[in-house]
Design a protein around this motif. Structure first.
Motif, mmCIF file in Angstrom:
data_model
loop_
_atom_site.group_PDB
_atom_site.id
_atom_site.type_symbol
_atom_site.label_atom_id
_atom_site.label_comp_id
_atom_site.label_asym_id
_atom_site.label_seq_id
_atom_site.Cartn_x
_atom_site.Cartn_y
_atom_site.Cartn_z
ATOM 1 N N PHE A 257 -69.123 3.891 -6.377
ATOM 2 C CA PHE A 257 -68.731 3.179 -7.592
ATOM 3 C C PHE A 257 -69.074 3.964 -8.853
ATOM 4 O O PHE A 257 -68.268 4.035 -9.790
ATOM 5 C CB PHE A 257 -69.417 1.809 -7.623
ATOM 6 N N LYS A 258 -70.237 4.593 -8.890
ATOM 7 C CA LYS A 258 -70.660 5.330 -10.079
ATOM 8 C C LYS A 258 -69.702 6.485 -10.366
ATOM 9 O O LYS A 258 -69.302 6.710 -11.518
ATOM 10 C CB LYS A 258 -72.079 5.863 -9.903
ATOM 11 N N SER A 259 -69.313 7.198 -9.326
ATOM 12 C CA SER A 259 -68.364 8.304 -9.510
ATOM 13 C C SER A 259 -67.010 7.788 -9.974
ATOM 14 O O SER A 259 -66.380 8.363 -10.870
ATOM 15 C CB SER A 259 -68.201 9.080 -8.203
ATOM 16 N N ALA A 260 -66.552 6.698 -9.365
ATOM 17 C CA ALA A 260 -65.240 6.148 -9.709
ATOM 18 C C ALA A 260 -65.179 5.750 -11.177
ATOM 19 O O ALA A 260 -64.145 5.923 -11.838
ATOM 20 C CB ALA A 260 -64.924 4.956 -8.824
ATOM 21 N N LYS A 261 -66.277 5.211 -11.720
ATOM 22 C CA LYS A 261 -66.301 4.782 -13.120
ATOM 23 C C LYS A 261 -66.129 5.951 -14.076
ATOM 24 O O LYS A 261 -65.722 5.751 -15.228
ATOM 25 C CB LYS A 261 -67.633 4.077 -13.421
ATOM 26 N N ARG A 262 -66.415 7.148 -13.615
ATOM 27 C CA ARG A 262 -66.297 8.333 -14.466
ATOM 28 C C ARG A 262 -64.985 9.076 -14.246
ATOM 29 O O ARG A 262 -64.862 10.251 -14.608
ATOM 30 C CB ARG A 262 -67.490 9.272 -14.213
ATOM 31 N N MET A 263 -64.037 8.410 -13.616
ATOM 32 C CA MET A 263 -62.720 9.009 -13.381
ATOM 33 C C MET A 263 -61.631 8.056 -13.826
ATOM 34 O O MET A 263 -61.714 6.852 -13.605
ATOM 35 C CB MET A 263 -62.502 9.279 -11.883
ATOM 36 N N GLU A 264 -60.573 8.619 -14.386
ATOM 37 C CA GLU A 264 -59.349 7.860 -14.585
ATOM 38 C C GLU A 264 -58.568 7.850 -13.269
ATOM 39 O O GLU A 264 -58.902 8.565 -12.320
ATOM 40 C CB GLU A 264 -58.510 8.459 -15.714
ATOM 41 N N LEU A 265 -57.500 7.051 -13.227
ATOM 42 C CA LEU A 265 -56.786 6.838 -11.974
ATOM 43 C C LEU A 265 -56.283 8.126 -11.341
ATOM 44 O O LEU A 265 -56.352 8.293 -10.121
ATOM 45 C CB LEU A 265 -55.614 5.887 -12.190
ATOM 46 N N PHE A 266 -55.772 9.066 -12.145
ATOM 47 C CA PHE A 266 -55.218 10.274 -11.528
ATOM 48 C C PHE A 266 -56.302 11.055 -10.780
ATOM 49 O O PHE A 266 -56.032 11.646 -9.736
ATOM 50 C CB PHE A 266 -54.486 11.147 -12.556
ATOM 51 N N SER A 267 -57.521 11.029 -11.284
ATOM 52 C CA SER A 267 -58.627 11.679 -10.583
ATOM 53 C C SER A 267 -59.052 10.865 -9.359
ATOM 54 O O SER A 267 -59.363 11.430 -8.302
ATOM 55 C CB SER A 267 -59.822 11.866 -11.514
ATOM 56 N N GLN A 268 -59.073 9.543 -9.493
ATOM 57 C CA GLN A 268 -59.416 8.693 -8.340
ATOM 58 C C GLN A 268 -58.427 8.890 -7.198
ATOM 59 O O GLN A 268 -58.816 9.001 -6.030
ATOM 60 C CB GLN A 268 -59.447 7.227 -8.760
ATOM 61 N N TYR A 269 -57.139 8.924 -7.533
ATOM 62 C CA TYR A 269 -56.131 9.139 -6.494
ATOM 63 C C TYR A 269 -56.341 10.489 -5.813
ATOM 64 O O TYR A 269 -56.232 10.617 -4.588
ATOM 65 C CB TYR A 269 -54.721 9.095 -7.093
ATOM 66 N N ALA A 270 -56.622 11.510 -6.611
ATOM 67 C CA ALA A 270 -56.820 12.852 -6.055
ATOM 68 C C ALA A 270 -58.018 12.884 -5.115
ATOM 69 O O ALA A 270 -57.948 13.466 -4.022
ATOM 70 C CB ALA A 270 -57.006 13.868 -7.180
ATOM 71 N N VAL A 271 -59.115 12.276 -5.533
ATOM 72 C CA VAL A 271 -60.319 12.269 -4.691
ATOM 73 C C VAL A 271 -60.069 11.494 -3.399
ATOM 74 O O VAL A 271 -60.457 11.927 -2.309
ATOM 75 C CB VAL A 271 -61.517 11.680 -5.473
ATOM 76 N N ALA A 272 -59.406 10.343 -3.499
ATOM 77 C CA ALA A 272 -59.116 9.550 -2.299
ATOM 78 C C ALA A 272 -58.252 10.334 -1.320
ATOM 79 O O ALA A 272 -58.529 10.373 -0.109
ATOM 80 C CB ALA A 272 -58.431 8.242 -2.691
ATOM 81 N N ALA A 273 -57.200 10.971 -1.823
ATOM 82 C CA ALA A 273 -56.318 11.751 -0.951
ATOM 83 C C ALA A 273 -57.040 12.968 -0.381
ATOM 84 O O ALA A 273 -56.852 13.333 0.785
ATOM 85 C CB ALA A 273 -55.069 12.180 -1.715
ATOM 86 N N ALA A 274 -57.880 13.609 -1.201
ATOM 87 C CA ALA A 274 -58.611 14.782 -0.739
ATOM 88 C C ALA A 274 -59.621 14.420 0.346
ATOM 89 O O ALA A 274 -59.779 15.148 1.340
ATOM 90 C CB ALA A 274 -59.323 15.454 -1.913
#
Length: 412
Positions: free
Chosen positions: A64-81
């Motif tokens: 959760f802490k990492s997700a709060k420091r990302m906008e959606l495009f970064s969240q999508y990238a991390v999830a896919a990666a």
């Protein structure tokens, strides 16, 4: 001597599924992920439709802490990666982290951050702007966040070439491995720009469809096409040097055997009318692979559902393949998921890999009556069951950026 590169993992977040298995099920079922825009009030906007990611909860894919420091495009990238990394069976404690890198492109980054924080300046003054505005917004943070989350200390860059960003990212990662800069690369694209500024901008450019029927909004090569549908999501693949993959017993999906990149040097939004730039990119990808043009059985087209793109890409394919063009199946994944902008090419390469694995070429959904000038087989009306050993994926970006990737069935 260039080293052989294979694909050993894949991850995706899309409007029809937030993992590769879910996405591919949607592809096989002909699911159209287009609907009314829910991210903002479109009452004052001509365009009402988009292809939004659905049911995505970043907290289920990262802390959760990492997700709060990302906008959606970064969240999508991390999830896919993360999905691709796990799919590849990689364990960083067994790798030299400086030989594992990432190239993740984004055409836009986060316009939402700019909109939100500029609103604060106007309403409450500059002191109220979020201190994380810049790292939330800038396009390279998708790549940066992927590297941080997975501990990848090798080459880490970001390509921004509009709609070709994901394809160029994968092509550049291919080169990094071929010439010894890395053993493993995570590469692809991510985008989330369904927001007032992007929709208004693309609308006033007359690039987006004003259709209000989701089933007839993204209709590549159709005589009634009138613009693309903006989408969002991410696609990431794990590229690996062949001997490295074999040594660790990795599952190999396919071989990435060719990459071509050119520029039209013609117009800021329109492809070259004769398709020459796109044609050259395809020719370069085929030439690098060492294959004959007749070995190509399937092309995943850029296929945006805009008048110029579909017409000029058709011309490009005919210019490259001559009479063999009549034997090709060409389709557009954008007919189901809209245009994922910087993520489009990466997600579409995953479709090519799955097509080679399963011999299933999806239908170009929504397309009914072809433009007479678009005279190829676009899998209209039904999917095609056909063995495919070699496929091309095309991306053509604003600014004249052309990229083609050739993927083929892996043979020892």
């Amino acid at each position: 001597m260039k080293r052989r590169v294979v694909i050993t993992g894949m991850g995706a977040v899309t409007p029809i599924g937030n993992t590769v298995p879910e996405f591919w099920d949607g592809i096989r079922n002909g699911t159209v992920g287009i609907g009314e825009i829910s991210k903002f009030d479109t009452e004052a906007y001509q365009v009402k439709l988009a292809a939004e990611v659905k049911g995505f909860d970043a907290r289920e894919r990262m802390d959760f802490k990492s997700a709060k420091r990302m906008e959606l495009f970064s969240q999508y990238a991390v999830a896919a990666a993360k999905e691709a990394f796990e799919d590849a069976g990689l364990h960083m404690e067994e790798e030299d982290p400086y030989r594992v890198g990432t190239i993740v492109g984004s055409g836009i980054g986060s316009l939402q951050t700019a909109e939100r924080e500029y609103g604060k300046i106007l309403e409450r003054g500059p002191a109220r702007v979020n201190p994380l505005t810049v790292p939330l917004m800038i396009s390279n943070m998708a790549a940066g966040n992927v590297a941080i989350q997975l501990g990848l200390k090798g080459k880490c860059t970001s390509v921004t070439t509009a709609c070709a960003s994901g394809t160029h990212s994968i092509g550049d990662a291919l080169r990094a491995i071929q010439y010894g800069d890395a053993e493993v690369m995570l590469a692809g694209g991510s985008e989330s720009a369904i927001c007032p500024t992007a929709v208004a901008g693309f609308t006033n450019l007359t690039a987006l469809t004003t259709s209000t029927d989701p089933a007839r909004a993204s209709i590549p090569f159709d005589r009634d096409r009138n613009g693309f549908v903006i989408g969002e999501g991410a696609g990431i693949v794990v590229l690996e040097e062949l001997e490295h993959a074999k040594k660790r017993g990795a599952h190999i999906y396919a071989e990435l055997a060719g990459y071509g990149a050119t520029c039209d040097a013609w117009h800021i939004t329109s492809p070259a009318e004769d398709g020459s730039g796109a044609a050259k990119a395809m020719e370069l990808a085929v030439r690098e692979s060492g294959l004959s043009k007749r070995d190509i059985g399937y092309i995943n087209a850029h296929g945006t559902s805009t008048h110029h793109n579909d017409l000029f890409e058709t011309r490009a394919i005919r210019n490259v393949f001559g009479t063999h063009a009549d034997d090709l199946i060409v389709n557009s994944t954008k007919s189901m998921i809209g245009h994922l902008l910087g993520a489009a090419g990466a997600v579409e390469l995953i479709v090519c890999v799955k097509t080679i694995r399963e011999g299933f070429i999806h239908q170009t959904m929504g397309t009914n009556v072809l433009d007479p000038a678009c005279d190829l087989d676009y899998a209209v009306g039904a999917p095609v069951e056909r063995s495919v050993t070699c496929a091309l994926s095309n991306s053509l970006g604003f600014g004249g950026h052309n990229a083609s990737l050739l993927v083929k069935k892996y043979e020892r």
